[in-house]
Design an enzyme around this catalytic site. Structure first.
Site, mmCIF file in Angstrom:
data_model
loop_
_atom_site.group_PDB
_atom_site.id
_atom_site.type_symbol
_atom_site.label_atom_id
_atom_site.label_comp_id
_atom_site.label_asym_id
_atom_site.label_seq_id
_atom_site.Cartn_x
_atom_site.Cartn_y
_atom_site.Cartn_z
ATOM 1 N N SER A 65 0.560 -0.713 0.366
ATOM 2 C CA SER A 65 0.029 0.136 -0.370
ATOM 3 C C SER A 65 0.906 0.829 -0.139
ATOM 4 O O SER A 65 0.429 2.531 -1.071
ATOM 5 C CB SER A 65 -0.925 0.073 0.812
ATOM 6 N N LYS A 69 -9.184 -6.307 10.005
ATOM 7 C CA LYS A 69 -10.685 -5.729 8.886
ATOM 8 C C LYS A 69 -12.195 -5.802 10.567
ATOM 9 O O LYS A 69 -12.879 -4.907 9.998
ATOM 10 C CB LYS A 69 -10.820 -6.082 7.680
ATOM 11 N N ASN A 114 -12.840 -2.140 5.389
ATOM 12 C CA ASN A 114 -11.027 -1.652 4.681
ATOM 13 C C ASN A 114 -10.024 -0.094 4.713
ATOM 14 O O ASN A 114 -9.298 -0.016 4.261
ATOM 15 C CB ASN A 114 -10.678 -3.315 3.276
ATOM 16 N N ASP A 141 -12.782 -3.293 -1.308
ATOM 17 C CA ASP A 141 -12.366 -4.838 -2.103
ATOM 18 C C ASP A 141 -12.984 -5.174 -2.302
ATOM 19 O O ASP A 141 -12.973 -5.638 -4.366
ATOM 20 C CB ASP A 141 -11.901 -5.851 -0.967
ATOM 21 N N THR A 149 -16.451 -24.679 4.445
ATOM 22 C CA THR A 149 -18.114 -25.527 5.571
ATOM 23 C C THR A 149 -18.807 -24.044 4.751
ATOM 24 O O THR A 149 -19.503 -23.196 4.882
ATOM 25 C CB THR A 149 -17.420 -24.151 6.334
ATOM 26 N N LYS A 186 -21.273 -21.512 6.521
ATOM 27 C CA LYS A 186 -20.808 -19.934 5.777
ATOM 28 C C LYS A 186 -20.965 -19.621 4.254
ATOM 29 O O LYS A 186 -21.791 -18.357 4.515
ATOM 30 C CB LYS A 186 -19.458 -19.778 5.732
ATOM 31 N N MET A 188 -7.622 -13.868 -6.586
ATOM 32 C CA MET A 188 -7.871 -13.147 -5.449
ATOM 33 C C MET A 188 -6.626 -13.026 -4.579
ATOM 34 O O MET A 188 -5.828 -11.685 -4.613
ATOM 35 C CB MET A 188 -9.212 -13.408 -4.656
#
Ligand code: NDP
Length: 275
Positions: free
Chosen positions: A17, A66, A87, A102, A153, A156, A217
């Site tokens: 960053s 976050k 973020n 994001d 999972t 989720k 990603m």
């Protein structure tokens, strides 16, 4: 006067960053300094308090903070609310405005940089963590034909699909990997963290439709197991998250400074070939 910004995380040494925002400041003529802040685990609020007390104007937030930033903010944008994570923060007096760029960064990278429209496309998202949550709201405007979320999972993924259906006019389905069988998709997004352990989610080559975009990603890892699988399936349009990283940074920069920098130069600088 020079305005101060930073990225906060733990670890933080790896963060790109400062490089990105310093380049943005140079091309846009903005008088800012951007640094890395290592916060001890459990001391997020104290660390941000002291950055603000020293005149800090805003921060990017990376792992593992976050959710702490979500709790710290006074004013959450819809993107942060749906993602359940923050973020980017902007400090104005006693207010802490919070965003999650994001998802919008991912959509912009796909549609603008990779020239791959999402409208009418069948999208498969692997993983149901923070990055997937962030990607859902920006997808609303893109009007894909279908979004399927698969997760190790599965509960989720199911919770996320229920949440997403409140906002989306297109179907958002949750599945187990074994339910995918021969279903094929136009865009397959690996939003799991499996690549960090050089692991492959239990996906088969059948998931990649002809002309598919396979998007990893994670960034800077070259040809990950996911991208290798896509290659075996004959996919030629492969991408990693470097463009997403640059685009979410550009969104934050524009939010803070009122001018949106072009991202092409930093993407070129940070790109590691997918070989
Ligand atoms: P989270 O920790 O919130 O979620 C991780 C997800 O990965 C979970 O759904 C988890 O499944 C799944 N997972 C982990 N290991 C495996 C595995 N071996 N097989 C299958 N599924 C697995 O991470 P984030 O959502 O924050 O981040 C996801 C990815 O996105 C990371 O690679 C991160 O680096 C990247 N990212 C990139 C950004 C960019 O700018 N390019 C920005 C933000 C994130 P389960 O729920 O079952 O545990």
């Amino acid at each position: 006067m020079t305005d101060r910004y930073a990225v906060i995380g733990n670890p933080i040494e790896q963060s790109k960053s400062p490089l990105i925002h310093t380049a943005f400041a140079q091309v846009t003529g903005q008088d800012i300094v951007y640094s890395k802040v290592l916060s001890p685990l459990g001391d997020f609020a104290l660390t941000v308090d002291s950055f603000r007390a020293a005149g800090g104007r805003g921060m990017n937030v990376t792992a593992p903070f976050k959710l702490d930033a979500f709790a710290y903010a006074t004013d959450l944008a819809p993107s942060a609310q749906l993602a359940g994570a923050v973020n980017a923060m902007k400090f104005e007096g006693d207010r802490v405005y919070a965003e999650n760029f994001d998802g919008v960064g991912w959509v912009r990278d796909v549609v603008h940089n990779l020239s791959s429209p999402l409208k009418g496309r069948r999208i498969l998202i692997l993983g149901a963590g923070g990055a997937t949550r962030g990607a859902l709201l920006p997808l609303v405007d893109q009007e894909p034909a279908l979004v399927v979320i698969v997760n190790r999972t599965v509960a989720k993924a199911q919770a996320l699909s229920v949440l997403a259906q409140q906002h989306c006019r297109f179907p958002v389905q949750a599945m187990d990997y074994s339910d995918l069988q021969d279903l094929a998709f136009d865009v397959v997004l690996n939003a799991t963290s499996a690549s960090f352990a050089s692991e492959l989610p239990p996906l088969t080559t059948a998931a990649f439709a002809p002309g598919c975009l396979a998007y990893e990603m994670a960034y800077g890892k070259g040809l990950t197991p996911f991208l290798k699988l896509a290659q075996q399936a004959g996919v030629t349009h492969l991408a990693d998250g470097v463009g997403m990283l640059a685009e979410q940074a550009a969104e934050a920069f524009a939010w803070w400074r009122g001018v949106r920098p072009d991202t092409a130069a930093v993407i070129a600088q940070l790109t590691i070939p997918l070989v």
